[in-house]
Design an enzyme around this catalytic site. Structure first.
Site, mmCIF file in Angstrom:
data_model
loop_
_atom_site.group_PDB
_atom_site.id
_atom_site.type_symbol
_atom_site.label_atom_id
_atom_site.label_comp_id
_atom_site.label_asym_id
_atom_site.label_seq_id
_atom_site.Cartn_x
_atom_site.Cartn_y
_atom_site.Cartn_z
ATOM 1 N N GLU A 52 1.435 4.769 -4.627
ATOM 2 C CA GLU A 52 1.537 3.550 -5.567
ATOM 3 C C GLU A 52 1.305 3.657 -6.838
ATOM 4 O O GLU A 52 0.376 4.010 -7.409
ATOM 5 C CB GLU A 52 2.406 2.753 -5.504
ATOM 6 N N ASN A 199 12.700 -2.398 -1.087
ATOM 7 C CA ASN A 199 11.075 -2.222 -0.963
ATOM 8 C C ASN A 199 10.793 -4.351 -1.087
ATOM 9 O O ASN A 199 10.677 -4.927 -1.842
ATOM 10 C CB ASN A 199 9.787 -2.027 -1.732
ATOM 11 N N GLU A 200 10.277 -4.595 0.727
ATOM 12 C CA GLU A 200 9.953 -5.865 0.323
ATOM 13 C C GLU A 200 10.426 -7.280 -0.120
ATOM 14 O O GLU A 200 10.852 -8.018 -0.698
ATOM 15 C CB GLU A 200 8.070 -6.357 0.242
ATOM 16 N N TYR A 267 -0.121 -4.655 8.051
ATOM 17 C CA TYR A 267 -0.999 -3.902 7.322
ATOM 18 C C TYR A 267 -1.847 -4.477 8.355
ATOM 19 O O TYR A 267 -1.957 -5.825 8.762
ATOM 20 C CB TYR A 267 -2.108 -4.692 6.112
ATOM 21 N N GLU A 324 4.862 1.257 5.541
ATOM 22 C CA GLU A 324 3.401 0.759 4.737
ATOM 23 C C GLU A 324 3.037 0.186 6.347
ATOM 24 O O GLU A 324 2.876 -0.185 6.733
ATOM 25 C CB GLU A 324 3.807 -0.693 4.032
ATOM 26 N N GLN A 373 -3.296 3.434 1.272
ATOM 27 C CA GLN A 373 -1.550 4.917 0.083
ATOM 28 C C GLN A 373 -3.038 5.580 0.073
ATOM 29 O O GLN A 373 -4.191 6.221 0.198
ATOM 30 C CB GLN A 373 -1.446 3.453 -0.919
HETATM 31 O O1 AHR Z 1 0.956 -1.579 -0.597
HETATM 32 C C1 AHR Z 1 -0.010 -2.558 -1.376
HETATM 33 C C2 AHR Z 1 1.609 -3.183 -1.474
HETATM 34 O O2 AHR Z 1 1.324 -3.967 -0.148
HETATM 35 C C3 AHR Z 1 2.856 -2.369 -1.677
HETATM 36 O O3 AHR Z 1 3.376 -2.570 -2.910
HETATM 37 C C4 AHR Z 1 4.011 -3.869 -1.456
HETATM 38 O O4 AHR Z 1 4.877 -3.724 -1.073
HETATM 39 C C5 AHR Z 1 3.405 -4.289 0.048
HETATM 40 O O5 AHR Z 1 3.058 -5.726 0.070
#
Ligand code: AHR
Length: 520
Positions: A52, A199-200, A267, A324, A373
């Site tokens: 990103e 995205n999201e 995450y 992600e 990432q």
């Molecule tokens: O990876 C960082 C961020 O995490 C991304 O931009 C977003 O999609 C997520 O919240």
């Protein structure tokens, strides 16, 4: 500090008090390989990456410019390209993330010195010079022999902007957009095998409700014109971790004809608390265990979303793309909080392998993932500092698992002893197996026990093997790490702890390690 280890093999309920770090013991476990009952192919895209425009992820993690003293090819740094080529990166998602829903592709084409500078509102308000745009991204993809996953702006744009970008990228004809691409230096269409429509969208991508997004998705995809010029897999923006209602509504409203995949983001925060996530180094044994307790929730998460998808799509036409995932710690002290820069230790390497072993359980649904990432952001593969570069422990775990790309999953049943500390219990290891394209069977093990080694005995059943070889990734400390410019502390070495006797494979595995073996 004392750890409690509970031997939880089905019939055995022996409890033993484990020693502190200095008095490590070896736990025993067993498993069975079902080589006569192979599963589906583990899609190579499961080993995808995400880059990103965020912090130092692109500038200078990938792009340094043609005039930089850092060796580069057309502005893209050679050391990063070489590292990623070795990793066999199958797919790379770009330009975001949250950034994608504010990105306008026209900002990133044409003469670089005439491109606009924008504010990167999501990530520290930093300047976005747009020097790394469409042509630079595809040059990067081609330099690393990978494939492109392009994320489309849904949240702050419209289907026309999407359609025009796709035509610019993929049209072989003489239309004005194809001619503009040629004028900008690219004759042949670019290959776009995957597009993400939003995205999201529940958050930074537009704060939509699932119903609203599902209808927006239908509208956008109607102007996508999937055809032979442009047959990309269409990925709908999926749920935030355990929000199965999002998956349910989008699957119901969109259906399995208008989308090819739906995403999922999860995450790993050691504390589970976004306000204070936990440090990337100098963490305690308890934080190690907490991290694995959090990361292993991926399995439950996949099961829950897959159950919802099975209800709407029993033929499994739609893939579940975990586009992600990875560890997210408090940023390195002294760095911009919006740049998400964190260090990467042995713990991250073991987290990566533990997640691979989970993804391999669901090859018929989990057909793509992208770790967040690739460079200098979150759980990165490589960290750069000026002209210096470090290959992180996560990088090494990815590299050790390369044989699993496009391999056929083989069920491996293991009875893992549980490891408990401070009221948190995790299985001390997880594992997976597959028959690779080279004809060999590979087994990957993530030993999450920070104290004890593991003696693992696997019944190979019908599989005939004469020997075993492989690699092991471990280090003296839980937070041993590789930093740019410093001697690496976490490097894979040849694995010598395996033995085949008849139809039994025995593996001696150190504590806190990743082992990948090949059966010969
Ligand atoms: O990876 C960082 C961020 O995490 C991304 O931009 C977003 O999609 C997520 O919240």
């Amino acid at each position: 500090m004392f750890a409690k280890t509970l031997l939880a093999a089905a019939s055995v309920a022996a409890v033993m008090l484990a020693a502190p770090l200095a008095h490590a013991e070896t736990t025993k476990a067993s498993g069975t390989l079902k080589s006569d009952a192979p599963g589906a192919v583990i899609n190579k895209y499961v080993y995808g990456q995400f880059s990103e425009h965020l912090g130092a992820g692109v500038y200078p993690g990938i792009w340094v410019g043609e005039d930089s003293p850092i060796p580069n090819t057309r502005g893209i740094r050679n050391d990063v390209v070489a590292a990623l080529k070795d990793l066999h990166v199958p797919l790379i998602r770009w330009p975001g993330g949250c950034f994608a829903d504010e990105y306008h592709w026209r900002d990133g084409i044409g003469p670089r010195d005439q491109r606009p500078s924008r504010k990167n509102n999501w990530w520290g308000g930093s300047p976005e010079p747009n020097t790394f745009g469409t042509h630079e991204f595809f040059d990067f993809v081609e330099q690393i022999d990978s494939e492109a996953y392009v994320s489309i702006n849904v949240g702050s744009s419209n289907p026309t902007e999407m359609r025009e970008w796709i035509e610019y990228l993929t049209s072989p004809g003489d239309d004005t957009l194809a001619q503009e691409r040629r004028k900008n230096g690219r004759d042949k269409p670019f290959k776009v095998p995957v597009i993400g429509i939003g995205n999201e969208s529940w958050g930074c991508g537009g704060a939509m409700t699932p119903d609203y997004y599902a209808n927006e998705y239908r509208r956008f995809q109607e102007f996508f014109h999937k055809n032979s010029d442009n047959s990309a897999i269409r990925v709908a923006s999926g749920a935030n971790s355990f929000d199965t209602n999002w998956t349910d509504v989008v699957m119901k409203v969109v259906g399995n004809r208008r989308m090819d995949a739906i995403s999922l983001h999860y995450y790993t925060l050691p504390t589970g608390d976004w306000g204070k996530k936990g440090a990337s180094i100098n963490f305690s044994q308890q934080e190690w265990v907490d991290t694995f307790a959090q990361t292993l929730r991926m399995d439950e998460l996949l099961q829950k979303h897959i159950a919802v998808m099975d209800k709407h799509d029993p033929e499994k036409k739609v893939g579940l793309y975990v586009d992600e995932w990875g560890t997210w710690y408090d940023v390195e002290p002294g760095t911009n909080p919006g740049h998400l820069y964190q260090l990467n230790t042995l713990r991250d390497g073991v987290v990566a392998a533990a997640n691979f072993n989970i993804f391999h359980k669901y090859p018929d649904r989990v057909r793509m993932t992208a770790i967040a990432q690739t460079v200098n952001v979150l759980q990165a593969m490589v960290l750069t500092d000026g002209d210096k570069l470090a290959l992180t422990p996560t990088y090494h775990a990815f590299k050790m698992y390369v044989p699993f790309q496009d391999a056929t999953m083989i069920p491996l049943d293991v009875q893992a002893p549980a490891y408990t500390l401070g009221g948190k219990t995790i299985p001390s290891f997880n594992a997976s197996a597959a028959k690779a394209k080279d004809g060999h069977v590979y087994i990957g093990i993530a030993n999450m026990n920070p104290v004890d080694g593991l003696n693992l005995t696997i019944d190979l059943g019908a599989l005939k093997a004469k020997g075993v070889s492989g690699q092991v990734l471990t280090a003296p400390k839980m937070d041993s790490l590789n930093r740019p410019g410093a001697k690496p502390e976490v490097v894979p070495v040849d694995y010598k702890g395996g033995k085949v006797t008849g139809s039994t494979l025995t593996l001696d595995i150190p504590s806190k390690s990743v082992v990948v073996v090949r059966l010969d």
